[in-house]
Design a protein around this motif. Structure first.
Motif, PDB file in Angstrom:
ATOM      1  N   ASP A  82     -27.831 -40.385  12.445  1.00 36.08           N
ATOM      2  CA  ASP A  82     -27.599 -41.669  13.106  1.00 36.08           C
ATOM      3  C   ASP A  82     -26.079 -41.857  13.421  1.00 36.08           C
ATOM      4  O   ASP A  82     -25.547 -42.884  13.792  1.00 36.08           O
ATOM      5  CB  ASP A  82     -27.612 -42.529  11.581  1.00 36.08           C
ATOM      6  CG  ASP A  82     -29.046 -42.961  11.131  1.00 36.08           C
ATOM      7  OD1 ASP A  82     -29.914 -42.744  11.890  1.00 36.08           O
ATOM      8  OD2 ASP A  82     -29.263 -42.902   9.865  1.00 36.08           O
ATOM      9  N   SER A  83     -25.235 -40.759  13.592  1.00 41.23           N
ATOM     10  CA  SER A  83     -24.042 -40.555  14.008  1.00 41.23           C
ATOM     11  C   SER A  83     -23.827 -41.415  15.446  1.00 41.23           C
ATOM     12  O   SER A  83     -24.684 -41.505  16.368  1.00 41.23           O
ATOM     13  CB  SER A  83     -23.418 -39.356  14.117  1.00 41.23           C
ATOM     14  OG  SER A  83     -23.374 -38.845  12.768  1.00 41.23           O
TER      15      SER A  83
ATOM     16  N   GLU B  91     -25.745 -29.249  13.916  1.00 43.58           N
ATOM     17  CA  GLU B  91     -25.097 -29.732  12.930  1.00 43.58           C
ATOM     18  C   GLU B  91     -24.063 -28.868  12.046  1.00 43.58           C
ATOM     19  O   GLU B  91     -23.044 -29.181  11.878  1.00 43.58           O
ATOM     20  CB  GLU B  91     -26.020 -30.727  12.165  1.00 43.58           C
ATOM     21  CG  GLU B  91     -25.345 -31.428  10.896  1.00 43.58           C
ATOM     22  CD  GLU B  91     -25.865 -32.125  10.142  1.00 43.58           C
ATOM     23  OE1 GLU B  91     -25.438 -32.598   9.178  1.00 43.58           O
ATOM     24  OE2 GLU B  91     -27.223 -32.075  10.105  1.00 43.58           O
TER      25      GLU B  91
ATOM     26  N   GLU C 193     -26.497 -45.364   5.881  1.00 49.02           N
ATOM     27  CA  GLU C 193     -26.930 -43.975   5.283  1.00 49.02           C
ATOM     28  C   GLU C 193     -26.422 -42.669   5.366  1.00 49.02           C
ATOM     29  O   GLU C 193     -26.374 -41.656   4.785  1.00 49.02           O
ATOM     30  CB  GLU C 193     -28.467 -43.905   5.626  1.00 49.02           C
ATOM     31  CG  GLU C 193     -29.275 -45.064   5.125  1.00 49.02           C
ATOM     32  CD  GLU C 193     -30.711 -44.794   5.517  1.00 49.02           C
ATOM     33  OE1 GLU C 193     -31.295 -43.658   5.637  1.00 49.02           O
ATOM     34  OE2 GLU C 193     -31.572 -45.839   5.595  1.00 49.02           O
ATOM     35  N   ASN C 194     -25.263 -42.925   6.471  1.00 49.96           N
ATOM     36  CA  ASN C 194     -24.445 -41.666   6.790  1.00 49.96           C
ATOM     37  C   ASN C 194     -25.086 -40.286   6.898  1.00 49.96           C
ATOM     38  O   ASN C 194     -24.761 -39.281   6.447  1.00 49.96           O
ATOM     39  CB  ASN C 194     -23.582 -41.697   5.509  1.00 49.96           C
ATOM     40  CG  ASN C 194     -22.300 -40.934   6.096  1.00 49.96           C
ATOM     41  OD1 ASN C 194     -21.760 -40.774   7.265  1.00 49.96           O
ATOM     42  ND2 ASN C 194     -21.421 -40.018   5.193  1.00 49.96           N
ATOM     43  N   ARG C 195     -26.148 -40.539   7.637  1.00 49.08           N
ATOM     44  CA  ARG C 195     -27.005 -39.228   7.979  1.00 49.08           C
ATOM     45  C   ARG C 195     -26.394 -38.691   9.380  1.00 49.08           C
ATOM     46  O   ARG C 195     -26.266 -39.631  10.151  1.00 49.08           O
ATOM     47  CB  ARG C 195     -28.415 -39.617   8.169  1.00 49.08           C
ATOM     48  CG  ARG C 195     -29.103 -40.090   6.985  1.00 49.08           C
ATOM     49  CD  ARG C 195     -30.625 -40.401   7.151  1.00 49.08           C
ATOM     50  NE  ARG C 195     -30.836 -41.355   8.137  1.00 49.08           N
ATOM     51  CZ  ARG C 195     -32.094 -41.659   8.763  1.00 49.08           C
ATOM     52  NH1 ARG C 195     -33.103 -40.943   7.872  1.00 49.08           N
ATOM     53  NH2 ARG C 195     -32.134 -42.419   9.633  1.00 49.08           N
TER      54      ARG C 195
ATOM     55  N   GLY D 271     -19.667 -40.411  11.808  1.00 45.26           N
ATOM     56  CA  GLY D 271     -20.353 -40.977  10.776  1.00 45.26           C
ATOM     57  C   GLY D 271     -19.780 -42.280  10.335  1.00 45.26           C
ATOM     58  O   GLY D 271     -18.919 -42.944  10.791  1.00 45.26           O
TER      59      GLY D 271
END
Length: 202
Positions: A181-182, A28, A176-178, A93
């Motif tokens: 989760d993209s 990341e 949740e913009n994690r 995201g």
């Protein structure tokens, strides 16, 4: 009439998708903001990208190149000899998108060659942590806001189309913009050699 394209489900097996997903998560910190010709332009493109995909590069390139001849026939393209495959891993995201564009270079841009075929493979966690993010293929000459043909980014699915064909990535919703989760995609642009002045391309 639908834009010329192919949709191949399970191009990546569930095991391969999971492995690529885990690799993306572990890298990341190496992702950077996506750019367009003019640099970072958030009115045109919002996502994070990574060009170095490590050991996955060879596997993906080989799998794409093995099918080029069949794709050329299916898409009714002029035959060409592939010269290289250019790769980009993208993470979309919350609020990410890519406005209407094509994948070709201008003739005055430095490039590895001419992009001929765009092959986009999707992967994400199961169950999906995002919504939206459909690939919209347009007709030639399309303008922003025109309707198009929408394709859902399902994990393991590959979409193949001519690189000069207009398309966009519709906005992604990821509450949740994690990063986990993209909406992840791995694009391979299949090139032919760019001919020197006075030399025909192949």
């Amino acid at each position: 009439m639908k834009p010329p394209h192919l949709v191949l489900d399970d191009f990546l097996s569930s095991e391969e998708s999971d492995a690529l997903f885990e690799w993306a998560l572990s890298n990341e910190g190496r992702f950077s903001e996506a750019q367009v010709e003019q640099g970072i332009v958030k009115e045109a493109r919002v996502s994070r990208v990574l060009r170095d995909i490590g050991a996955f590069a060879g596997l993906y390139e080989q799998r794409l190149l093995a099918q080029v001849a069949g794709w050329v026939d299916a898409l009714r393209l002029s035959p060409f000899t592939p010269s290289t495959v250019e790769l980009e891993l993208a993470a979309h995201g919350d609020g990410a998108f890519f406005a209407l564009h094509s994948d070709t270079y201008r003739s005055d841009q430095a490039a590895r060659g001419d992009r001929m075929i765009s092959a986009v493979c999707y992967f994400h966690r199961i169950p999906s942590g995002f919504s939206g993010g459909f690939l919209r293929l347009h007709s030639l000459g399309a303008r922003p806001g025109d309707p198009g043909h929408d394709i859902q980014p399902l994990s393991g699915r590959l979409v193949v189309f001519p690189s000069w064909w207009p398309h966009e990535v519709l906005p992604v919703r990821c509450p949740e913009n994690r990063f986990i989760d993209s909406r992840f995609s791995l694009t391979g642009w299949i090139h032919r050699d760019r001919p020197a002045p006075g030399r025909p391309s192949t």
